[in-house]
Design an enzyme around this catalytic site. Structure first.
Site, mmCIF file in Angstrom:
data_model
loop_
_atom_site.group_PDB
_atom_site.id
_atom_site.type_symbol
_atom_site.label_atom_id
_atom_site.label_comp_id
_atom_site.label_asym_id
_atom_site.label_seq_id
_atom_site.Cartn_x
_atom_site.Cartn_y
_atom_site.Cartn_z
ATOM 1 N N THR A 195 0.676 -0.921 0.215
ATOM 2 C CA THR A 195 0.055 0.169 0.317
ATOM 3 C C THR A 195 1.227 0.999 0.415
ATOM 4 O OG1 THR A 195 -1.064 -1.447 1.282
ATOM 5 C CG2 THR A 195 -1.512 1.508 1.075
ATOM 6 N N GLY A 225 -9.281 -4.306 2.176
ATOM 7 C CA GLY A 225 -8.860 -5.120 2.907
ATOM 8 C C GLY A 225 -9.014 -3.217 3.788
ATOM 9 N N GLY A 249 -4.288 -5.909 5.938
ATOM 10 C CA GLY A 249 -5.329 -5.599 5.871
ATOM 11 C C GLY A 249 -6.440 -6.320 6.994
#
Ligand code: GLY
Length: 334
Positions: A195, A225, A249
């Site tokens: 991410t 997520g 996540g």
């Protein structure tokens, strides 16, 4: 009650031994921090706006758009696909007034972060998902574009599909990879970042944040997520600070990760200690499981102080301010 004599005695013992809040007046602004070493060019993009006295919300959107454009293996249309070979994108954005917008499972749209901002600014809602999110994007002039898996993502997917073993891994550093700032890798050597999360404070002292990702590689189609969930992948409280996360996540969602970090800062913890406390919550819940996965939190307070903490070795983050432009290694628990 404390009389004058006792107070003076305390003074001679040294006030440093008492846990007083810090009254430093130096506020480091503007400043932008972002997850991973890939945050360096992201910060540079955000900095163009921050250094021209622009707003933090514009800066974080610009930074997220930059990486969505870059055919990164883990963000945007070049990201890792799900187990059906489809790239689905998650993103969210939040400003200093707690305005926020998010998309989950968005397909064939290049800039999920801008769709999230459009939702924030033009609808009464916070999050749109799947087909509805795509329909909203198309109606608002975002062009439909096919996913363009990056070479890394294509190779990783081909490799994965040979066994199709549903055991997603995120961000655990390959033991063969010894460089201090080298990215984590899958066992086959392909990069395994996920991410991009960034948080910025502008010259006005206002905080904003943005997160964008293709999510966990080879996930079940439809899985969303932490990244687009306000309070999990991103949280901004303009009185206190802001935080973002990277990693598995599901573990972040279970503890409302970034909201938890900001609440720890509200109670006087430094950004790094606040991140550590949140990591401890994940690890304490199930230490055996936590040892097999990675989560990293990154936070900034209203003074422009920042810090990070991860479950395991390997999490790095990038910082750009008037004083520095560099990658930091996060501390870790296990
Ligand atoms: N942190 C990214 C994800 O779990 O999708």
């Amino acid at each position: 009650m404390m009389n004058r004599k006792k107070f003076l005695q305390l003074g001679s013992m040294g006030l440093a031994s008492i846990n007083l809040p810090s009254f430093s007046t130096t506020i480091q602004k503007p400043i932008v921090i972002s997850t991973w070493d890939s945050g360096m060019p992201v910060n540079a993009e955000a900095w163009k706006i921050l250094s021209a006295n622009g707003k933090s919300i514009d800066a974080v959107e610009a930074g997220a758009m930059y990486i969505e454009d870059s055919l990164n293996c883990c963000v945007g249309l070049g990201g890792h696909p799900d187990r059906d070979g489809i790239v689905t994108l998650d993103a969210c954005i939040m400003d200093e007034k707690a305005n926020c917008g998010a998309v989950g499972g968005l397909e064939q749209i290049k800039h999920p972060i801008s769709v999230a901002r459009k939702i924030m600014e033009t609808t009464p809602h916070v999050m749109l998902v799947g087909q509805g999110a795509q329909q909203f994007a198309l109606e608002n002039g975002f062009p439909k574009e096919p996913a363009k898996l990056s070479e890394d993502a294509t190779n990783a997917y081909k490799k994965w599909i040979e066994k199709s073993k549903y055991q997603p891994e995120i961000n655990i550093e390959n033991k063969k990879n010894n460089g201090p700032f080298a990215p984590p890798f899958f066992e086959d050597g392909s990069p395994n970042h996920d991410t991009m999360g960034l948080v910025a404070m502008d010259t006005n002292g206002d905080l904003s944040g943005a997160v964008t990702t293709s999510g966990m590689a080879f996930k079940i189609h439809g899985r969303v997520g932490d990244s687009p969930i306000i309070g999990a992948g991103l949280f901004v409280d303009n009185e206190i600070g802001a935080a973002t996360s990277s990693g598995v996540g599901e573990e972040v969602i279970r503890i409302c990760g970034t909201h938890t970090v900001v609440e720890y800062m509200r109670h006087g913890y430094s950004p790094e200690k606040a991140c550590k406390k949140a990591v401890e919550r994940i690890v304490n819940r199930d230490p055996k499981k936590a040892a097999t996965l990675q989560v990293g939190f990154l936070a900034m307070n209203k003074k422009g102080e920042y810090g990070a903490y991860a479950i395991q070795k390997g999490f790095v983050f990038s910082v750009k301010s008037n004083n520095e432009n560099k990658i930091h290694t996060s501390k870790y628990l296990i």
